[in-house]
Enzyme design. Sequence first.
Site, PDB file in Angstrom:
ATOM      1  N   TYR A 159      24.900  33.067 -45.236  1.00 16.42           N
ATOM      2  CA  TYR A 159      26.117  33.642 -44.668  1.00 16.42           C
ATOM      3  C   TYR A 159      25.784  34.567 -43.483  1.00 16.42           C
ATOM      4  O   TYR A 159      24.840  35.360 -43.547  1.00 16.42           O
ATOM      5  CB  TYR A 159      26.877  34.457 -45.740  1.00 16.42           C
ATOM      6  CG  TYR A 159      27.868  35.371 -45.073  1.00 16.42           C
ATOM      7  CD1 TYR A 159      29.040  34.850 -44.524  1.00 16.42           C
ATOM      8  CD2 TYR A 159      27.587  36.726 -44.882  1.00 16.42           C
ATOM      9  CE1 TYR A 159      29.911  35.653 -43.835  1.00 16.42           C
ATOM     10  CE2 TYR A 159      28.459  37.537 -44.192  1.00 16.42           C
ATOM     11  CZ  TYR A 159      29.619  36.998 -43.675  1.00 16.42           C
ATOM     12  OH  TYR A 159      30.467  37.793 -42.972  1.00 16.42           O
ATOM     13  N   GLU A 236      28.256  45.778 -48.658  1.00 18.28           N
ATOM     14  CA  GLU A 236      29.619  45.209 -48.732  1.00 18.28           C
ATOM     15  C   GLU A 236      29.708  44.044 -49.708  1.00 18.28           C
ATOM     16  O   GLU A 236      28.783  43.222 -49.787  1.00 18.28           O
ATOM     17  CB  GLU A 236      29.991  44.740 -47.315  1.00 18.28           C
ATOM     18  CG  GLU A 236      31.318  44.021 -47.231  1.00 18.28           C
ATOM     19  CD  GLU A 236      31.601  43.587 -45.798  1.00 18.28           C
ATOM     20  OE1 GLU A 236      31.070  44.207 -44.852  1.00 18.28           O
ATOM     21  OE2 GLU A 236      32.342  42.609 -45.636  1.00 18.28           O
ATOM     22  N   GLU A 339      35.438  47.329 -38.501  1.00 14.75           N
ATOM     23  CA  GLU A 339      34.612  46.182 -38.126  1.00 14.75           C
ATOM     24  C   GLU A 339      35.095  45.623 -36.789  1.00 14.75           C
ATOM     25  O   GLU A 339      36.298  45.506 -36.542  1.00 14.75           O
ATOM     26  CB  GLU A 339      34.717  45.095 -39.198  1.00 14.75           C
ATOM     27  CG  GLU A 339      33.874  43.863 -38.915  1.00 14.75           C
ATOM     28  CD  GLU A 339      33.950  42.839 -40.039  1.00 14.75           C
ATOM     29  OE1 GLU A 339      34.922  42.871 -40.825  1.00 14.75           O
ATOM     30  OE2 GLU A 339      33.031  42.013 -40.143  1.00 14.75           O
ATOM     31  N   TRP A 402      30.933  31.456 -51.932  1.00  8.92           N
ATOM     32  CA  TRP A 402      30.420  31.377 -50.560  1.00  8.92           C
ATOM     33  C   TRP A 402      30.413  32.732 -49.898  1.00  8.92           C
ATOM     34  O   TRP A 402      30.873  33.615 -49.865  1.00  8.92           O
ATOM     35  CB  TRP A 402      31.268  30.426 -49.705  1.00  8.92           C
ATOM     36  CG  TRP A 402      30.862  30.544 -48.270  1.00  8.92           C
ATOM     37  CD1 TRP A 402      29.715  30.087 -47.703  1.00  8.92           C
ATOM     38  CD2 TRP A 402      31.558  31.235 -47.223  1.00  8.92           C
ATOM     39  NE1 TRP A 402      29.652  30.427 -46.378  1.00  8.92           N
ATOM     40  CE2 TRP A 402      30.765  31.154 -46.052  1.00  8.92           C
ATOM     41  CE3 TRP A 402      32.763  31.941 -47.172  1.00  8.92           C
ATOM     42  CZ2 TRP A 402      31.138  31.721 -44.832  1.00  8.92           C
ATOM     43  CZ3 TRP A 402      33.155  32.505 -45.987  1.00  8.92           C
ATOM     44  CH2 TRP A 402      32.341  32.382 -44.807  1.00  8.92           C
TER      45      TRP A 402
HETATM   46  O1  KDG Z   1      37.358  34.214 -43.130  1.00 10.47           O
HETATM   47  C1  KDG Z   1      36.236  34.748 -43.742  1.00 10.47           C
HETATM   48  C2  KDG Z   1      35.604  35.821 -42.867  1.00 10.47           C
HETATM   49  O2  KDG Z   1      36.569  36.716 -42.422  1.00 10.47           O
HETATM   50  C3  KDG Z   1      34.521  36.572 -43.607  1.00 10.47           C
HETATM   51  O3  KDG Z   1      33.533  35.673 -43.992  1.00 10.47           O
HETATM   52  C4  KDG Z   1      33.940  37.639 -42.717  1.00 10.47           C
HETATM   53  O4  KDG Z   1      32.882  38.713 -44.572  1.00 10.47           O
HETATM   54  C5  KDG Z   1      33.291  38.769 -43.441  1.00 10.47           C
HETATM   55  C6  KDG Z   1      33.177  40.041 -42.732  1.00 10.47           C
HETATM   56  O5  KDG Z   1      32.744  40.998 -43.371  1.00 10.47           O
HETATM   57  O6  KDG Z   1      33.528  40.098 -41.556  1.00 10.47           O
HETATM   58 MG    MG Z   2      32.588  40.694 -45.393  1.00 13.00          MG
END
Ligand code: KDG
Ligand code: MG
Length: 402
Positions: A159, A236, A339, A402
């Site tokens: 990820y 997070e 963010e 995921w």
């Molecule tokens: O749509 C899914 C995303 O917004 C996510 O995967 C992004 O986890 C994320 C983040 O912290 O920006």
């Molecule tokens: Mg996130």
Amino acid sequence: MKITRASVNITSPGRNFVTLKIETGEGIYGLGDSTLNGRELAVASYLSDHVIPCIIGRDPFETEDIWQYLYRGAYWRRGPVTMAAIGAVDLALWDIKGKALNTPVYNLLGGKCREGVLAYAHANGKDIDHALEDVARHREMGYKAIRVQSGIPGLATTYGIARSGEKYEPAERGLPSECEWATEPYLRHVPKLFARVRQVFGEELHLLHDCHHRLTPIEAGRLGKELEPFHLFWLEDPAPAELQQGFKVIREHTTTPIAVGEVFNSIWDAHDLIRNQWIDYIRMTPSHAGGLTQLKKVADFGALYHVRTGCHGATDMSPVCMAAALHFDTAIHNFGIQERVPHSEETDAVFPHHYTFKDGLMLAGEAPGLGVDLDEALAAKYPYQRAYLPINRKLDGTLTDW
Ligand code: KDG
Ligand code: MG
């Protein structure tokens, strides 16, 4: 003032966005973001088929009553589709209120609590060295807070890691792609990553990391404990949060601050987490959390328990949501961080906006309302394209988070 018309715009300037436009007899209109990554058309139908007919003729200043009407009145409460739709209505109404009163929305939420909003960037790389290069690049851009993700040795995908030369964008056109996952290599790797980041960049930089719901509470406790020497700003989404009590286990094992909530859509999703002080930051964002009307209540509830905010701001929050988040961040006392993942040039052109970024801080801007517009002629050049988030499998093929 009365709502006379409302319409849903779906556009894909690089990625899909769903925007609600609410118009009034006075010629003032407001915009709301209702983008739900990978499930966009469900929200568009919810709005067009079930919500818009009910709000025509209503007074757009009645944000609280309209929120309750759409939430309680539906009987079927909560859920991402419902709450993204309510969120879009709510944001559009606050936009109208601000424009009608000729003031930025932050003034309607309590007025300025700070001069600028601390923003964090995403740095990532296929391995630790590449991640360090990306941290350096973002520090040069002025960021004081940086989220760091890196590829995991032995895993083909992880990820948050961009394909080389591209910006990271989780949703991909077509049907869902498949990623692979193994917890042990991840748990061994992340402390090494942050040891290097601190060694190279020192103590000043705020560092964040996203586990993206992949650990069990006890695994998250282990990771948090091993990351303690590197003083993260937050860890997070360490575990999925349907079981709010799971975060008690994490809390009991580490002093690393915990952030969660980007997938929450109701104050009830965070109720036990907040009142038991199991988290430090709540990540709900205006569009997905039923708008500013509910998010303000979440923040005020969090303030009682030392919980600060950290609104989700990935690219799937459109500039309308980003603007709303910045007005909120400016006006609430217990703001933590925002963010920031910049949108593509195409997206910024479709949604001209007044918010800015400088020296690690974001500013909501002084335009009345939310300060974002939608260029409908340009948006029409980018028709909707089916896109999904990936799914994730363990190395033995078991489907996992995921
Ligand atoms: O749509 C899914 C995303 O917004 C996510 O995967 C992004 O986890 C994320 C983040 O912290 O920006
Ligand atoms: Mg996130």
